[in-house]
Motif scaffolding. Structure first.
Motif, PDB file in Angstrom:
ATOM      1  N   VAL A 157     -19.233 -10.688  36.694  1.00 16.42           N
ATOM      2  CA  VAL A 157     -19.214 -11.853  35.804  1.00 16.42           C
ATOM      3  C   VAL A 157     -20.666 -12.199  35.515  1.00 16.42           C
ATOM      4  O   VAL A 157     -21.406 -12.624  36.402  1.00 16.42           O
ATOM      5  CB  VAL A 157     -18.498 -13.046  36.464  1.00 16.42           C
ATOM      6  CG1 VAL A 157     -18.418 -14.224  35.496  1.00 16.42           C
ATOM      7  CG2 VAL A 157     -17.105 -12.647  36.934  1.00 16.42           C
ATOM      8  N   THR A 158     -21.094 -11.974  34.290  1.00 15.45           N
ATOM      9  CA  THR A 158     -22.499 -12.197  33.937  1.00 15.45           C
ATOM     10  C   THR A 158     -22.693 -13.604  33.391  1.00 15.45           C
ATOM     11  O   THR A 158     -21.800 -14.162  32.740  1.00 15.45           O
ATOM     12  CB  THR A 158     -22.953 -11.176  32.880  1.00 15.45           C
ATOM     13  OG1 THR A 158     -22.180 -11.376  31.688  1.00 15.45           O
ATOM     14  CG2 THR A 158     -22.755  -9.757  33.369  1.00 15.45           C
ATOM     15  N   SER A 159     -23.852 -14.174  33.713  1.00 17.18           N
ATOM     16  CA  SER A 159     -24.191 -15.514  33.253  1.00 17.18           C
ATOM     17  C   SER A 159     -23.000 -16.457  33.431  1.00 17.18           C
ATOM     18  O   SER A 159     -22.484 -17.028  32.457  1.00 17.18           O
ATOM     19  CB  SER A 159     -24.635 -15.474  31.785  1.00 17.18           C
ATOM     20  OG  SER A 159     -25.099 -16.735  31.368  1.00 17.18           O
ATOM     21  N   ALA A 160     -22.598 -16.579  34.666  1.00 17.50           N
ATOM     22  CA  ALA A 160     -21.388 -17.355  34.960  1.00 17.50           C
ATOM     23  C   ALA A 160     -21.567 -18.830  34.623  1.00 17.50           C
ATOM     24  O   ALA A 160     -22.656 -19.401  34.782  1.00 17.50           O
ATOM     25  CB  ALA A 160     -21.028 -17.195  36.430  1.00 17.50           C
ATOM     26  N   HIS A 161     -20.489 -19.434  34.153  1.00 19.57           N
ATOM     27  CA  HIS A 161     -20.456 -20.864  33.853  1.00 19.57           C
ATOM     28  C   HIS A 161     -19.293 -21.506  34.601  1.00 19.57           C
ATOM     29  O   HIS A 161     -18.368 -20.802  35.030  1.00 19.57           O
ATOM     30  CB  HIS A 161     -20.324 -21.077  32.348  1.00 19.57           C
ATOM     31  CG  HIS A 161     -21.532 -20.652  31.576  1.00 19.57           C
ATOM     32  ND1 HIS A 161     -22.723 -21.339  31.642  1.00 19.57           N
ATOM     33  CD2 HIS A 161     -21.744 -19.602  30.756  1.00 19.57           C
ATOM     34  CE1 HIS A 161     -23.609 -20.731  30.884  1.00 19.57           C
ATOM     35  NE2 HIS A 161     -23.051 -19.675  30.335  1.00 19.57           N
ATOM     36  N   PRO A 162     -19.314 -22.810  34.742  1.00 19.03           N
ATOM     37  CA  PRO A 162     -18.227 -23.479  35.497  1.00 19.03           C
ATOM     38  C   PRO A 162     -16.824 -23.114  35.004  1.00 19.03           C
ATOM     39  O   PRO A 162     -15.893 -23.030  35.817  1.00 19.03           O
ATOM     40  CB  PRO A 162     -18.539 -24.955  35.290  1.00 19.03           C
ATOM     41  CG  PRO A 162     -20.033 -25.003  35.173  1.00 19.03           C
ATOM     42  CD  PRO A 162     -20.390 -23.756  34.405  1.00 19.03           C
ATOM     43  N   GLU A 163     -16.668 -22.870  33.719  1.00 22.41           N
ATOM     44  CA  GLU A 163     -15.334 -22.525  33.210  1.00 22.41           C
ATOM     45  C   GLU A 163     -14.872 -21.141  33.644  1.00 22.41           C
ATOM     46  O   GLU A 163     -13.702 -20.779  33.449  1.00 22.41           O
ATOM     47  CB  GLU A 163     -15.292 -22.621  31.678  1.00 22.41           C
ATOM     48  CG  GLU A 163     -16.308 -21.783  30.946  1.00 22.41           C
ATOM     49  CD  GLU A 163     -17.590 -22.544  30.630  1.00 22.41           C
ATOM     50  OE1 GLU A 163     -17.951 -23.462  31.398  1.00 22.41           O
ATOM     51  OE2 GLU A 163     -18.208 -22.210  29.607  1.00 22.41           O
ATOM     52  N   ASP A 164     -15.798 -20.347  34.220  1.00 27.09           N
ATOM     53  CA  ASP A 164     -15.415 -19.036  34.775  1.00 27.09           C
ATOM     54  C   ASP A 164     -14.863 -19.164  36.188  1.00 27.09           C
ATOM     55  O   ASP A 164     -14.385 -18.164  36.762  1.00 27.09           O
ATOM     56  CB  ASP A 164     -16.611 -18.087  34.786  1.00 27.09           C
ATOM     57  CG  ASP A 164     -17.149 -17.811  33.391  1.00 27.09           C
ATOM     58  OD1 ASP A 164     -18.387 -17.721  33.244  1.00 27.09           O
ATOM     59  OD2 ASP A 164     -16.334 -17.705  32.455  1.00 27.09           O
ATOM     60  N   SER A 165     -14.946 -20.351  36.741  1.00 28.96           N
ATOM     61  CA  SER A 165     -14.400 -20.566  38.083  1.00 28.96           C
ATOM     62  C   SER A 165     -12.905 -20.270  38.057  1.00 28.96           C
ATOM     63  O   SER A 165     -12.156 -20.832  37.246  1.00 28.96           O
ATOM     64  CB  SER A 165     -14.631 -22.010  38.527  1.00 28.96           C
ATOM     65  OG  SER A 165     -16.004 -22.290  38.625  1.00 28.96           O
ATOM     66  N   SER A 166     -12.479 -19.385  38.939  1.00 30.26           N
ATOM     67  CA  SER A 166     -11.086 -18.947  38.918  1.00 30.26           C
ATOM     68  C   SER A 166     -10.821 -18.053  40.118  1.00 30.26           C
ATOM     69  O   SER A 166     -11.714 -17.790  40.920  1.00 30.26           O
ATOM     70  CB  SER A 166     -10.800 -18.174  37.623  1.00 30.26           C
ATOM     71  OG  SER A 166      -9.413 -17.906  37.475  1.00 30.26           O
ATOM     72  N   PHE A 167      -9.584 -17.613  40.222  1.00 24.39           N
ATOM     73  CA  PHE A 167      -9.165 -16.673  41.246  1.00 24.39           C
ATOM     74  C   PHE A 167      -9.035 -15.314  40.558  1.00 24.39           C
ATOM     75  O   PHE A 167      -8.237 -15.153  39.642  1.00 24.39           O
ATOM     76  CB  PHE A 167      -7.828 -17.135  41.829  1.00 24.39           C
ATOM     77  CG  PHE A 167      -7.395 -16.453  43.088  1.00 24.39           C
ATOM     78  CD1 PHE A 167      -6.096 -15.988  43.240  1.00 24.39           C
ATOM     79  CD2 PHE A 167      -8.263 -16.295  44.155  1.00 24.39           C
ATOM     80  CE1 PHE A 167      -5.683 -15.375  44.411  1.00 24.39           C
ATOM     81  CE2 PHE A 167      -7.860 -15.685  45.335  1.00 24.39           C
ATOM     82  CZ  PHE A 167      -6.563 -15.227  45.451  1.00 24.39           C
ATOM     83  N   TYR A 168      -9.867 -14.360  40.969  1.00 24.11           N
ATOM     84  CA  TYR A 168      -9.879 -13.045  40.338  1.00 24.11           C
ATOM     85  C   TYR A 168      -9.177 -12.054  41.264  1.00 24.11           C
ATOM     86  O   TYR A 168      -9.503 -11.944  42.449  1.00 24.11           O
ATOM     87  CB  TYR A 168     -11.311 -12.594  40.055  1.00 24.11           C
ATOM     88  CG  TYR A 168     -11.974 -13.399  38.974  1.00 24.11           C
ATOM     89  CD1 TYR A 168     -12.599 -14.609  39.267  1.00 24.11           C
ATOM     90  CD2 TYR A 168     -11.930 -12.988  37.640  1.00 24.11           C
ATOM     91  CE1 TYR A 168     -13.187 -15.375  38.264  1.00 24.11           C
ATOM     92  CE2 TYR A 168     -12.521 -13.746  36.637  1.00 24.11           C
ATOM     93  CZ  TYR A 168     -13.140 -14.936  36.965  1.00 24.11           C
ATOM     94  OH  TYR A 168     -13.701 -15.695  35.961  1.00 24.11           O
ATOM     95  N   ILE A 169      -8.217 -11.342  40.697  1.00 28.95           N
ATOM     96  CA  ILE A 169      -7.380 -10.439  41.489  1.00 28.95           C
ATOM     97  C   ILE A 169      -7.383  -9.061  40.850  1.00 28.95           C
ATOM     98  O   ILE A 169      -7.234  -8.933  39.627  1.00 28.95           O
ATOM     99  CB  ILE A 169      -5.927 -10.949  41.558  1.00 28.95           C
ATOM    100  CG1 ILE A 169      -5.891 -12.390  42.073  1.00 28.95           C
ATOM    101  CG2 ILE A 169      -5.064 -10.053  42.450  1.00 28.95           C
ATOM    102  CD1 ILE A 169      -4.549 -13.062  41.872  1.00 28.95           C
TER     103      ILE A 169
END
Lengths: 110, 115
Positions: free
Chosen positions: B81-93
């Motif tokens: 995840v490049t240049s992560a932002h708060p909206e990228d907060s999640s559960f990745y499976i």
């Protein structure tokens, strides 16, 4: 992949059988029925799958109706650890991604 | 059943940084792996299909330049995840298909929190 319909939630008493229904009236002849479950904050866990015949493994039984338009997942003796969201998914091959619907939230009560 | 691992299980990062998540099939070879994302109280949504030795296939609406996928071997796929932002907060499976068994197995998931 055919669409599936499941109840939003179900309760079951600990030690009793949990019967989770799934409707898949548009299933085609080469599509399998898969069941997965997801316990809170974990990845989905494979339970069982079938094509036409009923299937049983150490976790559960899968009953598919003769016309294949619906199926039932049976957990024979539910425990508190079986509390999870159960997903019924229909698809034609294991090689493609799974499409998850809303699933059934099963709450096993003590 | 077959085992799929993910690392890390949980990561917290600052906004603007990049985060790499690894997905490994431990006891089988997987030419295809899948990456999903799950927001709170929602179901899993497919992000991309990772193919060993070739480019990943992304679902509509998923930015390929933001979510970099590399599937360098038959047992490892990575999601960055490049240049992560708060909206990228999640559960990745992630998941991997054991073609011999015609079954798909999932990793335990990675919870990403971007501050």
């Amino acid at each position: 992949d055919a669409k599936t319909t499941q109840p939003t939630s179900m309760d079951c008493a600990e030690g009793r059988a949990a019967n989770l229904p799934c409707n898949h009236s548009t299933i085609s002849g080469n599509e399998y029925v898969y069941w997965y479950r997801q316990i809170h904050s974990q990845g989905p866990q494979y339970i069982i799958h079938g094509l036409k015949n009923n299937e049983t493994n150490e976790m559960a039984s899968l009953i598919i109706t003769e016309d294949r338009k619906s199926s039932t997942l049976i957990l024979p003796h539910a425990t508190l650890r079986d509390t999870a969201v159960y997903y019924c998914i229909v698809r034609d091959t294991g090689r493609r991604a799974l499409t998850f619907g809303s699933g059934t939230r099963l709450q096993v009560q003590p | 059943g077959a085992v799929v691992s993910q690392h890390p299980s949980r990561v917290i990062c600052k906004s603007g940084t990049s985060v790499k998540i690894e997905c490994r099939s431990l006891d089988f070879q997987a030419t295809t792996m899948f990456w999903y994302r799950q927001f709170p109280k929602q179901s899993l949504m497919l992000m991309a299909t990772s193919n060993e030795g070739s480019k990943a296939t992304y679902e509509q609406g998923v930015e390929k330049d933001k979510f970099l996928i590399n599937h360098a071997s038959l047992t490892l796929s990575t999601l960055t995840v490049t240049s992560a932002h708060p909206e990228d907060s999640s559960f990745y499976i992630c998941s991997a298909t054991d073609h011999l068994k015609n079954e798909q197995f999932f990793g335990p998931g990675t919870r990403l929190t971007v501050l």
